[in-house]
Design a protein around this motif. Structure first.
Motif: not given
Length: 230
Positions: A131-153
């Motif tokens: 998921l982190e790699r897909v987010s990186e390739l999508f250009g999703v920022s690390p902080m947004v990724f962290r927020r999405i992860r926190a939403t689910h886990f």
């Protein structure tokens, strides 16, 4: 024709329809390249932890909701794609290129993939790497990724954003405001005004130190991410 009907026609021919050079413009729901790539990414995520059971298709269908008439062929495409995680980066790159002007859409796809990963209540390290790699390739920022992860886990207990009580992608100004607000509540005068015994001053002194430390860690991470993007 709905997008799941479109993808059904492509699915019976090949799993790699996202290579199509003549994908129609317009909304994702009318774009077979989008639906093929999303189906493949969801299926390959199911394989990332080494397991790929039939129940995971039900979760995928819950998120992306194939039309009833197209579900059979979508399932066929899904089953072909989930045989291996290989190739997922290619799908992510093509989706990112095609929807580079729609960052919210790409973020929504990541959110949907996280929902699939969270279906069994436990995210594996392999799934998080995927998921982190897909987010990186999508250009999703690390902080947004962290927020999405926190939403689910949820956030880790020692995460600085847990201490500060804010989402990982708040602005610097909001982060500073949260720090000031929390520190104000730990001030010795405030502690005494609440009628707490003198011993509690030491407790809140330690809490203030933890707040400052969390803020410093969060800001250091932000500077590091900013440096990587520069």
């Amino acid at each position: 024709m709905g997008f799941w009907s479109t993808i059904a026609r492509l699915a019976v021919r090949r799993v790699d329809a996202a290579e199509c050079a003549d994908c129609p413009p317009g909304l994702p729901g009318q774009d077979p390249a989008f639906t093929t790539a999303v189906t493949a990414l969801g299926a390959k995520l199911a394989k990332a932890d080494g397991r790929a059971d039939a129940a995971e298709f039900a979760v995928f269908a819950e998120v992306f909701q194939p039309e009833a008439g197209a579900e059979r062929d979508v399932r066929r495409l899904y089953n072909l794609a989930r045989q291996t995680t290989q190739g997922y980066e290619s799908y992510a790159r093509r989706l990112a290129k095609r929807y580079r002007n729609c960052p919210q859409l790409l973020e929504d796809v990541v959110d949907g993939l996280f929902h699939i990963a969270a279906a069994d209540g436990v995210g594996s390290p392999e799934e998080f790497v995927y998921l982190e790699r897909v987010s990186e390739l999508f250009g999703v920022s690390p902080m947004v990724f962290r927020r999405i992860r926190a939403t689910h886990f949820g956030l880790d207990a020692d995460d600085p954003y847990v201490v500060l009580g804010v989402a990982p992608d708040v602005s610097d100004a909001e982060l500073q405001a949260a720090r000031r607000r929390l520190l104000a509540e730990t001030h010795p005068d405030k502690v005494r005004a609440r009628g707490l015994p003198h011993e509690f001053v030491e407790v809140f002194t330690a809490k203030a130190a933890a707040i400052n430390a969390a803020f410093d860690v969060a800001m250091a991470e932000r500077r590091q991410f900013a440096g990587q993007l520069a």
